[in-house]
Write a protein that holds these residues in place. Sequence first.
Motif, short mmCIF file in Angstrom:
data_model
loop_
_atom_site.label_atom_id
_atom_site.label_comp_id
_atom_site.label_asym_id
_atom_site.label_seq_id
_atom_site.Cartn_x
_atom_site.Cartn_y
_atom_site.Cartn_z
N ALA A 99 0.83 -1.21 0.00
CA ALA A 99 0.00 0.00 0.00
C ALA A 99 0.87 1.26 0.00
O ALA A 99 0.58 2.23 -0.71
N LYS A 100 1.93 1.24 0.78
CA LYS A 100 2.82 2.41 0.86
C LYS A 100 3.53 2.66 -0.47
O LYS A 100 3.66 3.81 -0.92
N ARG A 115 -5.79 -0.44 -8.43
CA ARG A 115 -6.30 -1.53 -7.60
C ARG A 115 -5.40 -1.72 -6.38
O ARG A 115 -4.19 -1.66 -6.49
N LEU A 116 -6.02 -1.93 -5.24
CA LEU A 116 -5.31 -2.28 -4.01
C LEU A 116 -6.16 -3.29 -3.26
O LEU A 116 -7.25 -2.98 -2.79
N ASP A 117 -5.66 -4.53 -3.20
CA ASP A 117 -6.42 -5.58 -2.51
C ASP A 117 -6.55 -5.26 -1.02
O ASP A 117 -5.66 -4.64 -0.42
N GLN A 118 -7.64 -5.74 -0.44
CA GLN A 118 -7.85 -5.53 0.99
C GLN A 118 -6.77 -6.22 1.82
O GLN A 118 -6.44 -5.77 2.92
N TRP A 122 -1.41 -7.11 -2.99
CA TRP A 122 -1.36 -6.85 -4.44
C TRP A 122 -1.92 -5.47 -4.72
O TRP A 122 -2.96 -5.09 -4.20
N ALA A 123 -1.20 -4.73 -5.56
CA ALA A 123 -1.67 -3.41 -6.00
C ALA A 123 -1.26 -3.20 -7.45
O ALA A 123 -0.25 -3.77 -7.91
N GLU A 124 -2.03 -2.40 -8.17
CA GLU A 124 -1.74 -2.13 -9.58
C GLU A 124 -1.85 -0.64 -9.85
O GLU A 124 -2.69 0.05 -9.27
N THR A 135 3.79 -6.39 -5.00
CA THR A 135 3.47 -7.55 -4.18
C THR A 135 4.53 -7.64 -3.08
O THR A 135 5.65 -7.13 -3.26
N PRO A 136 4.24 -8.29 -1.94
CA PRO A 136 5.20 -8.33 -0.83
C PRO A 136 6.49 -9.08 -1.16
O PRO A 136 6.50 -10.01 -1.97
N LEU A 137 7.57 -8.68 -0.52
CA LEU A 137 8.86 -9.35 -0.69
C LEU A 137 8.78 -10.82 -0.30
O LEU A 137 9.32 -11.68 -0.99
#
Length: 216
Positions: A99-100, A115-118, A122-124, A135-137
Amino acid sequence: MTMTMSNEQGKPEANVRGGRRSGHRVHARHLPGLPTLAAAPARTNGSSWAPGKTEHCTAQHKRRLQAVRDKPQQASVMASEGAVSPAFAYTVVYVKDVAKSAAFYSAAFGYTVRRLDQSHKWAELESGTTTIAFTPLHQRETDALTGAVQLPDSAGERGPVEICFDYADVDAAYRRAVDSGAVPVSPPEQKSWGQKVGYVRDIDGIIVRMGSHVRA
């Protein structure tokens, strides 16, 4: 039918049976007293028969039939090739905080978050035909399935991939990125290949190249 032909002295010259004379073909137009045959009439479509024309039409017809038979196979080959043609769909960036990072790229580089999943996994970004995603590391797909993501050990190192953005005004875009939290690496300068380029690091230390549009 048997006909007898005479010469000038009135002597019989030869017998003609069934259109033959002394073993040679005799056409009716050569026989005295018989009407001369007219030439073959032209075809109703304006074309006339010529030797070899029938054979030519037959060969052409065969080629057309073969082309019709080949079409399904050609279409199948084209469909098969189309099925494996690539489309560059995503560039996935592995970050510490999805998100950041999405909010940072929106503010620093001018993109809209699509897009930002709850789950915040995942974000686009709205980035055209190729989507930039975050996506997270650390997650199953990287740590357990395809291998853990390796980060540079120091500020003097970098990963093998960089993200590149083009702008009409590189200087203004560079200042906005730095003002939004990007770490300056190299201010925009004119390159020998005709492009103006500057470099920054994002909040995860990833190099981002900011350049002018390259003219063909």
